[in-house]
Design a protein around this motif. Structure first.
Motif, PDB file in Angstrom:
ATOM      1  N   GLN A 265       0.815  -1.215   0.000  1.00 57.66           N
ATOM      2  CA  GLN A 265       0.000   0.000   0.000  1.00 57.66           C
ATOM      3  C   GLN A 265       0.850   1.268   0.000  1.00 57.66           C
ATOM      4  O   GLN A 265       0.439   2.292  -0.545  1.00 57.66           O
ATOM      5  CB  GLN A 265      -0.937   0.010   1.198  1.00 57.66           C
ATOM      6  N   LEU A 266       2.019   1.228   0.600  1.00 60.14           N
ATOM      7  CA  LEU A 266       2.868   2.418   0.688  1.00 60.14           C
ATOM      8  C   LEU A 266       3.810   2.563  -0.500  1.00 60.14           C
ATOM      9  O   LEU A 266       4.536   3.557  -0.593  1.00 60.14           O
ATOM     10  CB  LEU A 266       3.668   2.401   1.986  1.00 60.14           C
ATOM     11  N   ARG A 267       3.829   1.611  -1.407  1.00 59.50           N
ATOM     12  CA  ARG A 267       4.749   1.666  -2.551  1.00 59.50           C
ATOM     13  C   ARG A 267       4.586   2.943  -3.379  1.00 59.50           C
ATOM     14  O   ARG A 267       5.580   3.575  -3.722  1.00 59.50           O
ATOM     15  CB  ARG A 267       4.571   0.412  -3.414  1.00 59.50           C
ATOM     16  N   PRO A 268       3.358   3.363  -3.727  1.00 52.71           N
ATOM     17  CA  PRO A 268       3.229   4.613  -4.499  1.00 52.71           C
ATOM     18  C   PRO A 268       3.794   5.826  -3.751  1.00 52.71           C
ATOM     19  O   PRO A 268       4.426   6.692  -4.348  1.00 52.71           O
ATOM     20  CB  PRO A 268       1.724   4.764  -4.720  1.00 52.71           C
ATOM     21  N   LEU A 269       3.571   5.860  -2.449  1.00 59.62           N
ATOM     22  CA  LEU A 269       4.115   6.964  -1.650  1.00 59.62           C
ATOM     23  C   LEU A 269       5.638   6.920  -1.637  1.00 59.62           C
ATOM     24  O   LEU A 269       6.300   7.946  -1.772  1.00 59.62           O
ATOM     25  CB  LEU A 269       3.567   6.904  -0.226  1.00 59.62           C
ATOM     26  N   ALA A 270       6.190   5.737  -1.503  1.00 61.13           N
ATOM     27  CA  ALA A 270       7.648   5.593  -1.509  1.00 61.13           C
ATOM     28  C   ALA A 270       8.229   6.044  -2.847  1.00 61.13           C
ATOM     29  O   ALA A 270       9.264   6.712  -2.890  1.00 61.13           O
ATOM     30  CB  ALA A 270       8.039   4.148  -1.214  1.00 61.13           C
TER      31      ALA A 270
ATOM     32  N   GLN B  77      10.741   9.132  -3.331  1.00 61.45           N
ATOM     33  CA  GLN B  77      12.034   8.911  -3.970  1.00 61.45           C
ATOM     34  C   GLN B  77      12.252   9.931  -5.093  1.00 61.45           C
ATOM     35  O   GLN B  77      13.350  10.473  -5.242  1.00 61.45           O
ATOM     36  CB  GLN B  77      12.111   7.489  -4.513  1.00 61.45           C
ATOM     37  N   THR B  78      11.205  10.216  -5.852  1.00 55.90           N
ATOM     38  CA  THR B  78      11.302  11.221  -6.912  1.00 55.90           C
ATOM     39  C   THR B  78      11.599  12.598  -6.310  1.00 55.90           C
ATOM     40  O   THR B  78      12.440  13.336  -6.823  1.00 55.90           O
ATOM     41  CB  THR B  78       9.998  11.265  -7.724  1.00 55.90           C
ATOM     42  N   ALA B  79      10.914  12.930  -5.231  1.00 60.44           N
ATOM     43  CA  ALA B  79      11.157  14.216  -4.563  1.00 60.44           C
ATOM     44  C   ALA B  79      12.585  14.283  -4.020  1.00 60.44           C
ATOM     45  O   ALA B  79      13.249  15.323  -4.135  1.00 60.44           O
ATOM     46  CB  ALA B  79      10.152  14.424  -3.434  1.00 60.44           C
ATOM     47  N   ASP B  80      13.073  13.184  -3.466  1.00 62.43           N
ATOM     48  CA  ASP B  80      14.445  13.150  -2.950  1.00 62.43           C
ATOM     49  C   ASP B  80      15.456  13.371  -4.075  1.00 62.43           C
ATOM     50  O   ASP B  80      16.447  14.082  -3.901  1.00 62.43           O
ATOM     51  CB  ASP B  80      14.739  11.820  -2.260  1.00 62.43           C
TER      52      ASP B  80
END
Length: 109
Positions: A29-34, A38-41
């Motif tokens: 469930q948290l994969r899209p958030l991760a 990661q893109t923001a990082d």
């Protein structure tokens, strides 16, 4: 007593299985958030590299800005205004966050 230990051991095993299943579900469930984080990082890392480059090579950046100002004065003026507005917004946001008790730290140099 032994029967109670066996029962507790079975209960512990069931709980551990349930916890493992919940962790797996949470990871999915948290994969899209991760991915988004990661893109923001990566974007922040690229911005920091750019700032570091400007700090290490101010002469080259100054020459580039001077050339752009000579070749496209309207564009430089427009982007300069945008940069100034962004800078002012950042300063205002930081001061309001600080007034609210939220610390906004500067990245380590």
């Amino acid at each position: 007593m032994e029967k109670k230990l066996i029962e507790l051991s079975l209960q512990r095993g069931r709980l551990q299985e349930r916890i493992a299943a919940q962790r797996a579900t949470l990871a999915v469930q948290l994969r899209p958030l991760a991915d988004a984080l990661q893109t923001a990082d990566r974007g922040l890392a690229a911005a920091r590299r750019g700032v570091d480059y400007v700090k290490r090579h101010p002469g080259q950046v100054g020459v580039a800005v001077a050339l752009l100002a000579l070749l496209r004065p309207k564009g430089v003026w427009r982007w300069g205004r945008r940069a100034f507005v962004a800078w002012r917004l950042w300063k205002t946001a930081r001061s309001k966050l600080a007034a609210a008790g939220i610390a906004v730290s500067r990245p380590a140099a």
